[in-house]
Design a protein around this motif. Structure first.
Motif, PDB file in Angstrom:
ATOM      1  N   LEU A 101      40.950  85.090  70.056  1.00  0.00           N
ATOM      2  CA  LEU A 101      41.071  85.325  71.495  1.00  0.00           C
ATOM      3  C   LEU A 101      42.524  85.675  71.815  1.00  0.00           C
ATOM      4  O   LEU A 101      43.443  85.010  71.340  1.00  0.00           O
ATOM      5  N   PRO A 102      42.755  86.674  72.619  1.00  0.00           N
ATOM      6  CA  PRO A 102      44.128  87.071  72.927  1.00  0.00           C
ATOM      7  C   PRO A 102      44.851  86.098  73.847  1.00  0.00           C
ATOM      8  O   PRO A 102      46.069  86.191  74.000  1.00  0.00           O
ATOM      9  N   VAL A 103      44.109  85.177  74.478  1.00  0.00           N
ATOM     10  CA  VAL A 103      44.722  84.101  75.262  1.00  0.00           C
ATOM     11  C   VAL A 103      44.096  82.783  74.814  1.00  0.00           C
ATOM     12  O   VAL A 103      42.967  82.753  74.340  1.00  0.00           O
ATOM     13  N   CYS A 104      44.835  81.704  74.960  1.00  0.00           N
ATOM     14  CA  CYS A 104      44.343  80.401  74.529  1.00  0.00           C
ATOM     15  C   CYS A 104      43.509  79.774  75.640  1.00  0.00           C
ATOM     16  O   CYS A 104      43.971  79.647  76.778  1.00  0.00           O
ATOM     17  N   PRO A 105      42.267  79.365  75.368  1.00  0.00           N
ATOM     18  CA  PRO A 105      41.448  78.739  76.411  1.00  0.00           C
ATOM     19  C   PRO A 105      41.934  77.325  76.718  1.00  0.00           C
ATOM     20  O   PRO A 105      42.520  76.653  75.867  1.00  0.00           O
ATOM     21  N   THR A 106      41.677  76.897  77.945  1.00  0.00           N
ATOM     22  CA  THR A 106      41.984  75.515  78.317  1.00  0.00           C
ATOM     23  C   THR A 106      40.797  74.601  78.045  1.00  0.00           C
ATOM     24  O   THR A 106      40.968  73.392  77.871  1.00  0.00           O
ATOM     25  N   HIS A 107      39.594  75.167  78.010  1.00  0.00           N
ATOM     26  CA  HIS A 107      38.378  74.405  77.737  1.00  0.00           C
ATOM     27  C   HIS A 107      37.396  75.319  77.024  1.00  0.00           C
ATOM     28  O   HIS A 107      37.352  76.523  77.292  1.00  0.00           O
ATOM     29  N   VAL A 108      36.632  74.752  76.094  1.00  0.00           N
ATOM     30  CA  VAL A 108      35.681  75.541  75.310  1.00  0.00           C
ATOM     31  C   VAL A 108      34.304  74.916  75.428  1.00  0.00           C
ATOM     32  O   VAL A 108      34.127  73.709  75.226  1.00  0.00           O
ATOM     33  N   GLN A 109      33.318  75.726  75.778  1.00  0.00           N
ATOM     34  CA  GLN A 109      31.929  75.287  75.870  1.00  0.00           C
ATOM     35  C   GLN A 109      31.136  75.972  74.764  1.00  0.00           C
ATOM     36  O   GLN A 109      31.112  77.195  74.677  1.00  0.00           O
ATOM     37  N   VAL A 110      30.491  75.162  73.916  1.00  0.00           N
ATOM     38  CA  VAL A 110      29.785  75.657  72.742  1.00  0.00           C
ATOM     39  C   VAL A 110      28.292  75.429  72.917  1.00  0.00           C
ATOM     40  O   VAL A 110      27.863  74.333  73.294  1.00  0.00           O
ATOM     41  N   ASP A 111      27.504  76.444  72.623  1.00  0.00           N
ATOM     42  CA  ASP A 111      26.048  76.284  72.694  1.00  0.00           C
ATOM     43  C   ASP A 111      25.568  75.337  71.599  1.00  0.00           C
ATOM     44  O   ASP A 111      25.982  75.438  70.448  1.00  0.00           O
ATOM     45  N   GLY A 112      24.680  74.386  71.976  1.00  0.00           N
ATOM     46  CA  GLY A 112      24.117  73.470  70.992  1.00  0.00           C
ATOM     47  C   GLY A 112      24.555  72.039  71.211  1.00  0.00           C
ATOM     48  O   GLY A 112      25.084  71.680  72.266  1.00  0.00           O
ATOM     49  N   ASN A 113      24.343  71.208  70.190  1.00  0.00           N
ATOM     50  CA  ASN A 113      24.683  69.782  70.298  1.00  0.00           C
ATOM     51  C   ASN A 113      25.732  69.348  69.287  1.00  0.00           C
ATOM     52  O   ASN A 113      25.942  68.147  69.082  1.00  0.00           O
ATOM     53  N   GLN A 114      26.391  70.323  68.629  1.00  0.00           N
ATOM     54  CA  GLN A 114      27.447  70.015  67.670  1.00  0.00           C
ATOM     55  C   GLN A 114      28.650  70.911  67.931  1.00  0.00           C
ATOM     56  O   GLN A 114      28.513  72.013  68.470  1.00  0.00           O
ATOM     57  N   LEU A 115      29.821  70.423  67.513  1.00  0.00           N
ATOM     58  CA  LEU A 115      31.061  71.147  67.773  1.00  0.00           C
ATOM     59  C   LEU A 115      31.823  71.418  66.482  1.00  0.00           C
ATOM     60  O   LEU A 115      31.860  70.563  65.591  1.00  0.00           O
ATOM     61  N   PRO A 116      32.443  72.584  66.374  1.00  0.00           N
ATOM     62  CA  PRO A 116      33.334  72.817  65.240  1.00  0.00           C
ATOM     63  C   PRO A 116      34.607  71.995  65.392  1.00  0.00           C
ATOM     64  O   PRO A 116      35.016  71.685  66.511  1.00  0.00           O
ATOM     65  N   CYS A 117      35.208  71.628  64.294  1.00  0.00           N
ATOM     66  CA  CYS A 117      36.486  70.924  64.334  1.00  0.00           C
ATOM     67  C   CYS A 117      37.592  71.943  64.572  1.00  0.00           C
ATOM     68  O   CYS A 117      37.721  72.920  63.821  1.00  0.00           O
ATOM     69  N   VAL A 118      38.383  71.732  65.619  1.00  0.00           N
ATOM     70  CA  VAL A 118      39.468  72.676  65.925  1.00  0.00           C
ATOM     71  C   VAL A 118      40.810  71.966  66.081  1.00  0.00           C
ATOM     72  O   VAL A 118      41.788  72.590  66.480  1.00  0.00           O
ATOM     73  N   GLU A 119      40.852  70.668  65.753  1.00  0.00           N
ATOM     74  CA  GLU A 119      42.094  69.922  65.951  1.00  0.00           C
ATOM     75  C   GLU A 119      43.244  70.542  65.171  1.00  0.00           C
ATOM     76  O   GLU A 119      44.385  70.581  65.643  1.00  0.00           O
ATOM     77  N   ASP A 120      42.969  71.031  63.960  1.00  0.00           N
ATOM     78  CA  ASP A 120      44.027  71.614  63.138  1.00  0.00           C
ATOM     79  C   ASP A 120      44.512  72.955  63.659  1.00  0.00           C
ATOM     80  O   ASP A 120      45.565  73.440  63.242  1.00  0.00           O
ATOM     81  N   LEU A 121      43.745  73.567  64.582  1.00  0.00           N
ATOM     82  CA  LEU A 121      44.142  74.862  65.128  1.00  0.00           C
ATOM     83  C   LEU A 121      45.214  74.730  66.208  1.00  0.00           C
ATOM     84  O   LEU A 121      45.842  75.719  66.580  1.00  0.00           O
ATOM     85  N   ARG A 122      45.379  73.524  66.732  1.00  0.00           N
ATOM     86  CA  ARG A 122      46.416  73.229  67.726  1.00  0.00           C
ATOM     87  C   ARG A 122      46.315  74.159  68.937  1.00  0.00           C
ATOM     88  O   ARG A 122      47.306  74.713  69.408  1.00  0.00           O
ATOM     89  N   LEU A 123      45.100  74.304  69.441  1.00  0.00           N
ATOM     90  CA  LEU A 123      44.886  75.148  70.609  1.00  0.00           C
ATOM     91  C   LEU A 123      45.183  74.424  71.913  1.00  0.00           C
ATOM     92  O   LEU A 123      45.382  75.059  72.949  1.00  0.00           O
ATOM     93  N   GLY A 124      45.147  73.111  71.871  1.00  0.00           N
ATOM     94  CA  GLY A 124      45.432  72.338  73.072  1.00  0.00           C
ATOM     95  C   GLY A 124      44.340  72.387  74.117  1.00  0.00           C
ATOM     96  O   GLY A 124      44.597  72.173  75.304  1.00  0.00           O
ATOM     97  N   CYS A 125      43.106  72.662  73.703  1.00  0.00           N
ATOM     98  CA  CYS A 125      41.999  72.769  74.650  1.00  0.00           C
ATOM     99  C   CYS A 125      40.982  71.662  74.392  1.00  0.00           C
ATOM    100  O   CYS A 125      40.952  71.060  73.322  1.00  0.00           O
ATOM    101  N   THR A 126      40.147  71.397  75.384  1.00  0.00           N
ATOM    102  CA  THR A 126      39.051  70.447  75.232  1.00  0.00           C
ATOM    103  C   THR A 126      37.786  71.202  74.839  1.00  0.00           C
ATOM    104  O   THR A 126      37.652  72.393  75.116  1.00  0.00           O
ATOM    105  N   LEU A 127      36.860  70.472  74.198  1.00  0.00           N
ATOM    106  CA  LEU A 127      35.609  71.076  73.748  1.00  0.00           C
ATOM    107  C   LEU A 127      34.423  70.343  74.334  1.00  0.00           C
ATOM    108  O   LEU A 127      34.481  69.127  74.561  1.00  0.00           O
ATOM    109  N   GLU A 128      33.339  71.088  74.551  1.00  0.00           N
ATOM    110  CA  GLU A 128      32.119  70.520  75.119  1.00  0.00           C
ATOM    111  C   GLU A 128      30.910  71.220  74.506  1.00  0.00           C
ATOM    112  O   GLU A 128      30.854  72.441  74.460  1.00  0.00           O
ATOM    113  N   ALA A 129      29.960  70.433  74.004  1.00  0.00           N
ATOM    114  CA  ALA A 129      28.708  70.981  73.486  1.00  0.00           C
ATOM    115  C   ALA A 129      27.666  70.958  74.597  1.00  0.00           C
ATOM    116  O   ALA A 129      27.501  69.937  75.276  1.00  0.00           O
ATOM    117  N   ILE A 130      26.954  72.060  74.783  1.00  0.00           N
ATOM    118  CA  ILE A 130      25.962  72.161  75.852  1.00  0.00           C
ATOM    119  C   ILE A 130      24.646  72.657  75.253  1.00  0.00           C
ATOM    120  O   ILE A 130      24.548  73.805  74.802  1.00  0.00           O
TER     121      ILE A 130
END
Length: 221
Positions: A101-130
């Motif tokens: 993504l050319p800009v860093c998101p502040t929040h990420v919404q992922v389809d489904g009930n599981q989330l990828p691990c992104v802590e090591d990416l240091r994006l500084g955003c929150t994640l939510e499974a929907i």
């Protein structure tokens, strides 16, 4: 190369929707897309890509790319699917889409009930499974359309490289025609060796002496 992106100016609120296409097929990559919609550029007709016709998806995809604040598409290939399993490869494709993504998101919404691990990416955003987010959240719907149309285009192009499997028609999914093709010819480099139908098709090639004993027993009918 595993991604495409478009550079844009950064806004104050950046919620990214993520979805994938291609977890179930016997062949081809799994593709993920991430989309940050522009709050003032409405896109009518967004929905889960599975309920849209190919014509509707084809109409919406360029509109999404043109009107979104930011978008990216990435994928994991057959080797990665076989090495990681399909869930791990799906998460890998999602991580790649987020990074592109050319800009860093502040929040990420992922389809489904599981989330990828992104802590090591240091994006500084929150994640939510929907669960069923592709049908209820506009940004996830947009991501599902981009992932689906991009993967379909890839499979149509790859059909020319690996004729005989009708990849352009079924996009690698487990159809009757696809299974029949696997019975008739050796699996292509696109086929996922970790998936049971492909593994079964490979067994006579890997263990021909066993196959000969099973088909030529010398017994009376």
């Amino acid at each position: 190369m595993r991604w495409f992106r478009r550079r844009v100016r950064v806004g104050p609120s950046r919620v990214a929707g993520i979805d994938e296409a291609g977890r179930g097929p016997l062949a081809g990559p799994v593709v993920a897309a991430a989309v940050i919609l522009h709050p003032r550029r409405r896109i009518d007709g967004l929905a889960d890509s599975k309920v849209l016709s190919p014509e509707e998806r084809g109409r919406l995809a360029p509109i999404i790319r043109a009107r979104a604040l930011a978008w990216a598409v990435a994928w994991a290939d057959r080797d990665e699917i076989d090495a990681l399993n399909i869930l791990g490869a799906t998460f890998l494709a999602m991580r790649r889409a987020l990074l592109r993504l050319p800009v860093c998101p502040t929040h990420v919404q992922v389809d489904g009930n599981q989330l990828p691990c992104v802590e090591d990416l240091r994006l500084g955003c929150t994640l939510e499974a929907i669960v069923e987010g592709d049908a209820t959240v506009a940004a996830i719907s947009a991501a599902s359309i981009l992932a689906k149309t991009h993967r379909d285009a890839m499979m149509e192009a790859l059909d020319l490289c690996y004729p005989g499997f009708q990849l352009a028609a079924h996009k690698g999914y487990c159809t009757r025609a696809h299974l029949e093709a696997l019975r008739q010819r050796e699996p292509s480099p696109l086929h996922r060796r970790s998936f049971n139908p492909v593994r079964s098709a490979m067994e006579p090639l890997l263990f021909p002496e066993v196959d000969e004993r099973l088909t030529d027993t010398g017994a009376e009918p």
